[in-house]
Design an enzyme around this catalytic site. Structure first.
Site, mmCIF file in Angstrom:
data_model
loop_
_atom_site.group_PDB
_atom_site.id
_atom_site.type_symbol
_atom_site.label_atom_id
_atom_site.label_comp_id
_atom_site.label_asym_id
_atom_site.label_seq_id
_atom_site.Cartn_x
_atom_site.Cartn_y
_atom_site.Cartn_z
ATOM 1 N N TRP A 173 0.760 -1.216 0.245
ATOM 2 C CA TRP A 173 0.280 -0.161 -0.067
ATOM 3 C C TRP A 173 0.945 1.243 0.234
ATOM 4 O O TRP A 173 0.393 2.259 -0.423
ATOM 5 C CB TRP A 173 -1.030 0.032 1.195
ATOM 6 C CG TRP A 173 -0.233 -0.345 2.559
ATOM 7 C CD1 TRP A 173 -0.087 -1.468 3.149
ATOM 8 C CD2 TRP A 173 0.665 0.398 3.359
ATOM 9 N NE1 TRP A 173 0.557 -1.322 4.188
ATOM 10 C CE2 TRP A 173 0.912 -0.180 4.302
ATOM 11 C CE3 TRP A 173 0.805 2.269 3.142
ATOM 12 C CZ2 TRP A 173 1.840 0.625 5.548
ATOM 13 C CZ3 TRP A 173 1.714 2.663 4.248
ATOM 14 C CH2 TRP A 173 2.185 1.750 5.163
ATOM 15 N N LYS A 197 -2.151 -8.643 -7.231
ATOM 16 C CA LYS A 197 -3.132 -8.199 -5.747
ATOM 17 C C LYS A 197 -2.516 -7.057 -5.324
ATOM 18 O O LYS A 197 -1.462 -6.916 -4.490
ATOM 19 C CB LYS A 197 -3.014 -9.535 -4.823
ATOM 20 C CG LYS A 197 -4.163 -9.093 -3.770
ATOM 21 C CD LYS A 197 -3.752 -9.815 -2.440
ATOM 22 C CE LYS A 197 -2.979 -8.924 -1.788
ATOM 23 N NZ LYS A 197 -3.742 -7.788 -1.303
ATOM 24 N N PRO A 198 -3.186 -6.033 -5.591
ATOM 25 C CA PRO A 198 -2.614 -4.680 -4.761
ATOM 26 C C PRO A 198 -3.528 -4.793 -3.432
ATOM 27 O O PRO A 198 -4.449 -5.452 -3.347
ATOM 28 C CB PRO A 198 -3.269 -3.645 -5.719
ATOM 29 C CG PRO A 198 -4.592 -3.909 -6.507
ATOM 30 C CD PRO A 198 -4.049 -5.592 -6.742
ATOM 31 N N ASP A 199 -2.876 -3.750 -2.732
ATOM 32 C CA ASP A 199 -3.567 -3.561 -1.200
ATOM 33 C C ASP A 199 -5.079 -2.969 -1.805
ATOM 34 O O ASP A 199 -4.945 -1.971 -2.579
ATOM 35 C CB ASP A 199 -2.789 -2.638 -0.591
ATOM 36 C CG ASP A 199 -3.278 -2.827 1.014
ATOM 37 O OD1 ASP A 199 -4.366 -2.034 1.125
ATOM 38 O OD2 ASP A 199 -2.775 -3.415 1.864
ATOM 39 N N GLU A 270 10.996 -8.042 -1.637
ATOM 40 C CA GLU A 270 11.404 -6.935 -1.011
ATOM 41 C C GLU A 270 10.966 -6.838 0.246
ATOM 42 O O GLU A 270 9.770 -6.442 0.343
ATOM 43 C CB GLU A 270 11.579 -5.571 -1.701
ATOM 44 C CG GLU A 270 12.267 -4.351 -1.062
ATOM 45 C CD GLU A 270 12.222 -3.080 -1.579
ATOM 46 O OE1 GLU A 270 11.473 -2.303 -1.087
ATOM 47 O OE2 GLU A 270 12.203 -2.728 -2.885
ATOM 48 N N LEU A 271 11.568 -6.802 1.368
ATOM 49 C CA LEU A 271 11.315 -6.862 2.575
ATOM 50 C C LEU A 271 11.394 -5.847 3.689
ATOM 51 O O LEU A 271 11.428 -4.603 3.262
ATOM 52 C CB LEU A 271 11.374 -8.098 3.506
ATOM 53 C CG LEU A 271 11.278 -9.413 2.370
ATOM 54 C CD1 LEU A 271 11.575 -10.689 3.119
ATOM 55 C CD2 LEU A 271 9.729 -9.351 2.018
ATOM 56 N N CYS A 304 10.211 1.740 2.301
ATOM 57 C CA CYS A 304 10.993 0.803 2.976
ATOM 58 C C CYS A 304 12.558 1.087 2.984
ATOM 59 O O CYS A 304 13.348 0.479 3.716
ATOM 60 C CB CYS A 304 10.936 -0.433 1.825
ATOM 61 S SG CYS A 304 9.365 -1.259 1.894
ATOM 62 N N GLU A 402 11.279 -2.459 12.989
ATOM 63 C CA GLU A 402 10.990 -1.555 11.956
ATOM 64 C C GLU A 402 9.771 -0.673 12.553
ATOM 65 O O GLU A 402 8.644 -1.213 12.851
ATOM 66 C CB GLU A 402 10.646 -1.925 10.674
ATOM 67 C CG GLU A 402 10.292 -1.208 9.495
ATOM 68 C CD GLU A 402 10.239 -2.127 8.125
ATOM 69 O OE1 GLU A 402 10.632 -1.431 7.204
ATOM 70 O OE2 GLU A 402 9.459 -2.935 8.106
#
Length: 533
Positions: A173, A197-199, A270-271, A304, A402
């Site tokens: 998102w 699948k987008p938010d 990517e986290l 991120c 985070e």
């Protein structure tokens, strides 16, 4: 969306303007953007600027996802057969449409994410740059390559690149334009279809991008969009994919990786990050303070690669913090659909709860708030002031977890080795920043930092915007890379085609096994002497 001109002693509030969500998200727009979206039910997204409903959207089931994959697979065959230069031309036309119609998508990004307009514009820039890069470079990235064969002149070898098929993409998102279509562009130009699948809360932005790409020439069925709750729709996206692209939390990324591994398909992830910025003793403190504000508070810290840890040399810490906190305190908060605000809203209640918990717990355990530190419901339901914390120590949650919000912790160091060691002392390794007047020194320090990107004398934009170079995370920050050759070749399967000519790879011309073995051994020695690859 009306802001008061001032509010207490905190950050000032920017004028909001007159346009509202209803002016932008009309029933006609929603009907247009959701045309062709698979969904047996209905769901709703909201704007964090006010909390009000934005639109009612189709809600997909696992069965809808399976049907979307069927349509995508059928369409992908013809798309893969389209010459790569024709596919690349679609991206270049899309580039022009995005820039020409950016005011439309800027409104949607702001309404769906709550971010300031300048930060929304970063997404427009990033998508345009990626579209231009792959529109120009894809034919060379994907061109068949010749390699030296097992026996030079006798063995002819070509490396071919085939699309994987249908890529399953789960987009977050926080950057709904860049991290949806921006990641899909190289997949498309490589000849794949995509089921995304987008938010739900930011689906309109992704659907707007889909509309523009279809107008630019992408066959509609090549890009399927499914909308629904992550735990319901997400596993179905992975279940049918030939490759998975995921951006999100480390926890969910591990689950995606496990599911992909069970099916023996590839995945790029990517986290999370707990990114560090180092201010060395020779830094230009005014430039460092300005850059740190951008690095820490763009998109309200919901990026991120934004900075959450500031390591400042003890000899300049007081002078730097005076400059940094003054600039942070001057950031204007705003809800208006116009340029002028320095920071926007958090995305929702969950983010506000995390930010509030991290700050309140840190203060309760002895940390000091240098500026900020409180929610701002007078501006909007999920606004939180940009916050600078000093005296943060383990086991405060903000020290290691985070935050993903407008909160940064300050730490002092006395030498370069200490700074590098402390910056690397995290499970994450996504992005870092180094500030120094000596750019050669900055490059040396950068090479010692265990993060996928490092920016010298800027926070994150130079590395991310240099799209010919790979971008991604080390350690718990992910697998794989976006951008550059890695960002497109991951969406392909490599195939080696070797053609043997004149003589076989076996005894021939009357040789027995012993003579053949001796000949081949001598040949290897000669090839080494000639430095043949």
């Amino acid at each position: 969306m009306t802001d008061s001109p001032t509010a207490g002693n905190g950050n000032p509030v920017a004028p909001s303007g007159t346009r509202t969500a209803a002016d932008v998200v009309t029933p006609d727009l929603v009907a247009r953007l959701t045309r062709g979206v698979a969904g047996s039910g209905r769901t709703v997204n909201h704007t964090p600027l006010t909390g009000e409903k934005l639109a009612e959207l189709p809600e997909s089931t696992p069965e809808d996802v399976a049907a979307a994959y069927e349509r995508a697979r059928e369409a992908q065959k013809a798309w893969a057969a389209t010459p790569v230069r024709s596919r690349a031309a679609v991206l270049l036309r899309f580039h022009d449409l995005v820039l020409a119609r950016q005011s439309e998508v800027l409104d949607l990004i702001q309404l769906e994410t709550g971010k300031a307009r300048l930060h929304a514009h970063e997404e427009v820039l990033a998508v345009a740059v990626a579209a231009r890069h792959y529109g120009v470079k894809a034919p060379s990235y994907l061109r068949p390559k010749r390699h030296t064969g097992a026996i030079p002149t006798l063995t002819k070898v070509r490396e071919l690149r085939h699309p994987r098929g249908v890529v399953g993409q789960i987009a977050p998102w926080n950057y709904p334009l860049e991290l949806s279509v921006g990641d899909a562009l190289p997949a498309f130009v490589a000849g794949n279809a995509v089921v995304m699948k987008p938010d739900t809360e930011t689906a309109l932005t992704a659907l707007w991008a889909r509309e523009q790409l279809i107008e630019a020439g992408l066959p509609a069925d090549v890009w399927q969009v499914v909308i629904g709750e992550g735990p319901v729709v997400g596993p179905a996206v992975v279940e049918h994919a030939d490759y998975v692209s995921f951006t999100g939390s480390t926890r969910t990324g591990r689950d995606v990786a496990t599911r992909a591994a069970a099916r023996l398909i590839g995945a790029s992830l990517e986290l999370g990050g707990k990114n560090a910025l180092l201010v060395l003793e020779d830094a230009d403190l005014d430039k460092a303070a300005e850059g740190a504000v951008r690095a820490c508070f763009s998109s309200a810290g919901q990026l991120c690669i934004s900075i959450e840890r500031l390591f400042v040399h003890a000899s300049v810490a007081d002078a730097f913090l005076e400059r940094f906190t003054a600039r942070t305190r001057a950031l204007k908060l705003g809800t208006g659909l116009a340029y002028g605000a320095g920071m926007g809203s958090l995305a929702g209640e969950r983010q506000l709860e995390t930010v509030t918990r991290h700050v309140e717990e840190a203060v309760a355990k002895g940390a000091t708030v240098l500026t900020g530190g409180r929610a701002r419901p007078d501006v909007g339901p999920y606004f939180f002031e940009p916050t600078v914390l000093d005296g943060v120590e383990p086991p405060m949650a903000v020290c290691a977890e985070e935050t993903f919000g407008p909160v940064v912790s300050v730490y002092r160091f006395t030498d370069e080795d200490e700074a590098v060691e402390r910056a690397n002392a995290t499970p994450y390794g996504l992005n870092s920043s180094v500030w120094t007047k000596d750019t050669r020194r900055g490059a040396r320090v950068a090479a010692r930092l265990r993060s996928g990107t490092v920016n010298v004398n800027e926070g994150y934009a130079p590395a991310y915007g240099s799209v010919q170079s790979p971008m991604g995370g080390m350690k718990d920050s992910g697998l794989g890379r976006r951008h550059g050759s890695e960002g497109i070749l991951k969406y392909t399967e490599a195939q080696t085609v070797a053609t043997q000519r004149l003589l076989p790879m076996a005894p021939s011309l009357g040789m027995d096994d012993s003579a053949y073995a001796a000949l081949m051994s001598r040949s290897l020695r000669v090839m080494k002497a000639l430095r043949l690859r």
